[in-house]
Design a protein around this motif. Structure first.
Motif, PDB file in Angstrom:
ATOM      1  N   SER A 197      -1.422  12.634   3.718  1.00 29.93           N
ATOM      2  CA  SER A 197      -2.166  11.483   4.237  1.00 29.93           C
ATOM      3  C   SER A 197      -2.855  11.836   5.548  1.00 29.93           C
ATOM      4  O   SER A 197      -3.998  11.434   5.804  1.00 29.93           O
ATOM      5  N   ASP A 209       0.862  -1.182   0.000  1.00 23.97           N
ATOM      6  CA  ASP A 209       0.000   0.000   0.000  1.00 23.97           C
ATOM      7  C   ASP A 209       0.903   1.237   0.000  1.00 23.97           C
ATOM      8  O   ASP A 209       1.426   1.629   1.037  1.00 23.97           O
ATOM      9  N   VAL A 210       1.089   1.822  -1.192  1.00 23.35           N
ATOM     10  CA  VAL A 210       2.028   2.942  -1.303  1.00 23.35           C
ATOM     11  C   VAL A 210       1.313   4.254  -1.022  1.00 23.35           C
ATOM     12  O   VAL A 210       0.081   4.344  -1.049  1.00 23.35           O
ATOM     13  N   ASP A 211       2.112   5.314  -0.758  1.00 26.98           N
ATOM     14  CA  ASP A 211       1.547   6.619  -0.394  1.00 26.98           C
ATOM     15  C   ASP A 211       0.753   7.223  -1.541  1.00 26.98           C
ATOM     16  O   ASP A 211       1.007   6.973  -2.729  1.00 26.98           O
ATOM     17  N   ASP A 212      -0.196   8.080  -1.170  1.00 28.41           N
ATOM     18  CA  ASP A 212      -1.029   8.749  -2.163  1.00 28.41           C
ATOM     19  C   ASP A 212      -0.200   9.727  -2.993  1.00 28.41           C
ATOM     20  O   ASP A 212       0.765  10.314  -2.499  1.00 28.41           O
ATOM     21  N   GLU A 213      -0.610   9.897  -4.246  1.00 32.43           N
ATOM     22  CA  GLU A 213      -0.012  10.929  -5.098  1.00 32.43           C
ATOM     23  C   GLU A 213      -1.003  12.081  -5.210  1.00 32.43           C
ATOM     24  O   GLU A 213      -2.184  11.867  -5.466  1.00 32.43           O
ATOM     25  N   VAL A 261       4.172  13.660  -2.768  1.00 37.05           N
ATOM     26  CA  VAL A 261       3.818  12.585  -1.850  1.00 37.05           C
ATOM     27  C   VAL A 261       4.392  12.973  -0.496  1.00 37.05           C
ATOM     28  O   VAL A 261       5.603  13.198  -0.372  1.00 37.05           O
ATOM     29  N   TYR A 288      -4.837   8.392  -6.092  1.00 33.66           N
ATOM     30  CA  TYR A 288      -4.463   9.629  -6.767  1.00 33.66           C
ATOM     31  C   TYR A 288      -5.470  10.712  -6.376  1.00 33.66           C
ATOM     32  O   TYR A 288      -6.679  10.526  -6.527  1.00 33.66           O
ATOM     33  N   ARG A 318      -9.058  -1.399  -1.483  1.00 30.82           N
ATOM     34  CA  ARG A 318      -7.698  -1.940  -1.360  1.00 30.82           C
ATOM     35  C   ARG A 318      -7.720  -3.448  -1.137  1.00 30.82           C
ATOM     36  O   ARG A 318      -6.892  -4.182  -1.650  1.00 30.82           O
ATOM     37  N   SER A 362      -1.463  -1.085  -4.196  1.00 30.05           N
ATOM     38  CA  SER A 362      -2.578  -0.131  -4.140  1.00 30.05           C
ATOM     39  C   SER A 362      -2.030   1.277  -3.988  1.00 30.05           C
ATOM     40  O   SER A 362      -1.036   1.509  -3.303  1.00 30.05           O
ATOM     41  N   ARG A 363      -2.702   2.220  -4.656  1.00 32.37           N
ATOM     42  CA  ARG A 363      -2.308   3.637  -4.571  1.00 32.37           C
ATOM     43  C   ARG A 363      -3.510   4.498  -4.908  1.00 32.37           C
ATOM     44  O   ARG A 363      -4.311   4.146  -5.768  1.00 32.37           O
TER      45      ARG A 363
END
Length: 921
Positions: free
Chosen positions: A619, A411-415, A614, A582, A567, A579-580
């Motif tokens: 977040s 689960d990567v950070d939001d852009e 990011v 935007y 997710r 998962s990411r």
């Protein structure tokens, strides 16, 4: 540096981990029985059900037989479905049985896990309800998991819309009953509008397992279930007001998107007053005069329909109908309607046929409905974020069940992008890259409009994809089954409660069913099955090598649970995944609830065109915004429950009284008490205690005696000495009324008279309960104004509602006395008036204040002269039974069946009703 709490957690684990670990001993006992149970023949395994029931009858508890019951279900699942329960599913089954919520990730087998607790509790013979979020899942799970239950000798029923009462009764009589939360709730309300126990379909509540428990008990619990009937047609009013609202400009009103409300400015109010006055709708010149309450109501709803509610987001228009779109699932809610005139206002806005409004006949919140179950369990992939609400409202603990395989999803950070255009360009670029390397991608959007906008972007880029939203509801299962195949691009409006796993490489069972559906059993089919299995396995490995399913969110939802559900579609059973999300400043969540100033500064700090940032701050800001919305929605649900709790106490009294009336062999004592109390109240009103006879209003008392008791006596001619004491007047009136009623009841058979009394009691109770509900609805709309007088609205509502309820009971008493006193018996059954429709409704979860009526149309009993409801033909049949014998040819039995009413006395002079004598032949 770790605090004491953090150190203790690291050393001993969290309370959840310790609880799950404590269940290991029970799991070990279940596993120890596996060799013994596996060795049983099919017949012996089926015989386990009778054996376990016998042990219960001998005094053992469900906990005592749990290990053997669970081991039996696991073996039955292996033999019927070819699937063996994992140990973590056994843990989840124990949690469900204990009346708690099991949080299990998507793909861990919640549906199969539930069979353990359901079978165990069904052994008691009191019925178990399995609650699903839609009719498709109810029917699917009843057939799918029903294989296990039927193998073990259990009966399975399913409740879906538009089935008759006999079918419903049979389904509820089954050991296990599947259905939706709406159907279970509406059946409860309908049962408490019936006129005999034989007409009711449900059994007493025992145990329920709620699938997608957060969706049912949290999201949909923002609005109650309602059964309503139609009122007068006001189509012209809606069209006139809608036309006026369309002339307003944004400067004429203020919009509060958080509360979904619109308020006219001073200029807007003046403009509305002039337009409505010219249209002849306004009385006087002031819009807010008391006489113009209806006009203001229509105006407010027309404003909301035109300004707040958006086509293709909140609803779609098809087949000349406005169809609501479920905010959480993206599904069309066919047949459901907003109430309080909002749906009619939207219909006027869109120029489609306007359906009439409805009046509430019965209602209940999901909170109060599900709290009636002595034991309640639930399962979902996302419940921990609302754990405190589950405990506060339902006294349910949330237990997080570990996964069978370690989660491999990243689960990567939001852009974060400056605006929506840049965000969508980045999304399309990412989709194209993922598709090029054969990685399947699931794109989550929050509305149909944005799904279709993204679809247009992808078409321009030449990227093949499918769209899953309300417009393509029929293809839903097929689309979801294929979403895990090589390079598949799927755009989904929302993935909450879809009920179908996305399996990497495609769904093997679905492919076999679709491709080999007509191929008979034999070598050719076996070869084809083997080929498909090899293809799916090879494709699965290729997808795993490409990184698994990539879940891409185009926007954050207002609820963290919905994001987690999206997710959770990736990384099932140890599969790899990614998962990411935007985001941009244009997103609804951030625009309405976000900390724009801080985000704007970050955006404008030298950010290049198309560049994303990011940062943990983002977040944190998003999570804060989501928590704000969740807290607001919790307040809405909590307030709804607080007000419904007041009504719930009264609902229990009314429903218990109805049940007592239906179950009693005779209600004569109740009727006599009502008549006595009515006479006492009548005399006390016109002949007050401790007053002189000269002060009594004898003329009014005489009029009341004639209109209420229908007694042929003249109270004004009673000697003064006989009327010195009001008690003497009461005694005389009671004696006269009792004598008149005894004479009337002697005209009919005793069993018929009992039925007549029951019918009058039930119809009076139902009629005044309906009126009471309408009064409470009106009271609820205005009670908040008491806050201006420094009073607590809820306390004021409780006080007013209690006084209204007491008055309702007095009115019921008077009506029953008057109706029985005036009742006249006739030779033939009167022609029954046409029966109006009523609608089952559940308020739309889009807002905390608007209903979403349901689709199942049913017939109401006819209205009698008092405006009360009677079961179709019940009173008419009872009256017919009092008539003289119908004159028919004594030799022609066929004519008897044509001419003699079923409740009339049989022409053979047996003294029995026709339906119990020759009519039964």
């Amino acid at each position: 540096m770790l605090g004491f709490g953090g150190l203790a957690k690291r050393l001993f684990g969290s309370s959840n981990e310790r609880y799950v670990k404590s269940l290991g001993a029970v799991v070990a006992r279940i596993n120890a029985l596996e060799p013994q149970i596996s060795a049983l023949s099919d017949d012996a395994l089926k015989g386990q059900t009778d054996k376990l029931k016998a042990e219960l009858a001998a005094g053992k508890t469900l906990d005592d037989i749990l290990p053997e019951a669970f081991a039996t279900v696991r073996e039955a699942a292996k033999r019927t479905l070819g699937q063996r329960h994992y140990d973590v599913q056994l843990v989840g089954g124990i949690v469900l049985h204990r009346g708690e919520i099991a949080e299990m990730r998507t793909g861990e087998g919640k549906t199969q896990m539930a069979t353990l607790a359901v079978y165990l509790n069904a052994l008691a013979g009191k019925g178990v309800h399995v609650v699903t979020v839609n009719d498709y899942l109810a029917a699917r799970d009843a057939n799918w998991m029903g294989q296990i239950y039927k193998f073990l000798g259990m009966t399975v029923g399913v409740i879906v819309p538009n089935i008759d009462d006999a079918t419903r009764r049979e389904a509820y009589a089954s050991d296990i009953t599947y259905g939706t939360n709406n159907e279970f709730g509406f059946d409860f309300l309908r049962d408490n509008m019936k006129y005999s126990r034989e007409q009711m379909v449900q059994r007493p509540f025992n145990f329920a397992v709620v699938d997608e428990v957060d969706s049912v008990l949290i999201d949909e619990a923002r609005t109650p279930l309602i059964i309503s009937g139609p009122t007068d047609d006001k189509s012209e009013m809606y069209m006139i007001v809608d036309a006026m609202v369309k002339t307003l400009v944004p400067e004429d009103y203020e919009v509060d998107e958080k509360q979904k409300s619109v308020i006219l400015t001073e200029d807007g109010t003046e403009k509305a007053e002039r337009a409505l006055s010219a249209a002849g709708i306004l009385e006087g010149e002031n819009l807010y005069d008391f006489e113009n309450t209806q006009a203001v109501h229509h105006l407010n709803q027309a404003l909301r329909a035109n300004v707040i509610y958006r086509r293709d987001t909140d609803y779609i228009v098809r087949n000349d109908k406005v169809t609501i779109i479920d905010e959480f699932t993206g599904r069309m809610m066919d047949g459901r309607r907003w109430s309080d005139g909002l749906h009619q206002a939207v219909e006027a806005k869109e120029g489609v046929q306007i359906q009439p409004e409805n009046q509430t006949l019965a209602s209940i919140t999901f909170q109060n409905y599900f709290r009636m179950y002595p034991k309640l369990g639930g399962m979902t992939g996302t419940a921990a974020t609302e754990a405190s609400e589950f405990f506060d409202i339902y006294k349910l603990n949330v237990v997080v069940i570990p996964t069978n395989q370690p989660v491999q999803r990243k689960d990567v950070d939001d852009e974060f992008y400056k605006d929506a255009e840049q965000k969508y360009k980045a999304i399309v670029k990412t989709i194209r890259e993922s598709s090029a390397r054969n990685q399947p991608i699931l794109v989550g959007t929050v509305s149909i409009e944005k799904s279709e906008m993204l679809s247009e972007f992808l078409k321009k880029e030449g990227v093949e994809h499918v769209v899953l939203n309300a417009r393509f509801h029929e293809q839903e299962a097929h689309i979801v089954e294929q979403a895990g195949r090589l390079g598949a691009v799927t755009i989904a409006t929302n993935m909450a409660g879809r009920g179908t796993d996305i399996q990497l490489g495609g769904n093997f069972d679905a492919r076999v069913s679709r491709e080999l559906g007509d191929l008979p059993e034999g070598p050719e089919r076996e070869a084809a099955v083997a080929r498909i299995k090899a293809e799916v396995q090879a494709e699965r490995e290729a997808v795993r090598a490409a990184g698994g399913l990539f879940v891409l969110g185009t926007e954050r939802h207002e609820s963290r649970r919905i994001d987690n559900q999206l997710r959770g579609r990736s990384g099932r059973q140890g599969d790899p995944g990614l998962s990411r999300f935007y985001l941009s400043l244009d997103d609804d969540l951030l625009r309405i609830f976000g900390q724009q100033s801080m985000l704007s500064r970050m955006m404008n700090n030298g950010l290049e065109e198309g560049e994303a940032i990011v940062h943990p701050w983002i977040s944190k800001a998003i999570e804060t915004a989501q928590k704000k919305v969740e807290a607001r929605n919790y307040d809405v649900r909590k307030q709804l429950l607080q007000y419904d709790d007041v009504m719930n106490d009264q609902r229990k009294v009314v429903y218990e009284q109805r049940a007592d009336i239906m179950d009693s062999d005779t209600v004569g004592d109740v009727v006599v008490d009502m008549r006595t109390e009515t006479i006492n109240a009548m005399v006390a009103t016109h002949c007050p205690p401790n007053s002189y006879p000269e002060q009594w209003n004898i003329e009014e008392l005489d009029l009341a005696v004639k209109t209420t008791l229908a007694l042929p006596i003249d109270v004004t001619e009673w000697p003064k000495e006989a009327a010195i004491d009001p008690e003497i007047v009461v005694d005389r009136l009671i004696a006269a009324a009792d004598a008149a009623m005894a004479e009337k009841s002697a005209q009919v058979p005793p069993e018929t008279w009992v039925q007549i009394e029951k019918n009058f009691l039930l119809q009076a109770l139902d009629h005044h309960w309906k009126e009471h509900l309408a009064t409470l609805d009106a009271l609820r709309q205005v009670i908040h104004l008491r806050a201006y007088a420094q009073k607590t609205p809820l306390n004021e509502y409780k006080s007013e509602a209690f006084a209204l309820f007491e008055r309702m009971l007095v009115t019921v008493r008077e009506d029953v006395t008057r109706m029985l006193s005036h009742a006249q018996f006739q030779m033939e059954a009167p022609a029954l008036p046409p029966m109006p429709d009523f609608i089952t409704t559940h308020i739309d979860p889009l807002t905390g204040e608007n209903e979403a009526p349901g689709s199942a149309l049913r017939r109401l009993p006819p209205l009698d002269m008092f405006g009360s409801t009677l079961p179709a033909g019940a009173l008419a049949g009872a009256m017919a039974a009092t008539a003289e014998l119908t004159e028919v040819d004594p030799e022609d039995l066929a004519e008897w069946h044509r001419s003699v009413p079923r409740n009339a006395l049989c022409p053979c002079e047996s003294g029995k009703k026709f339906k119990h004598c020759h009519g039964a032949m």
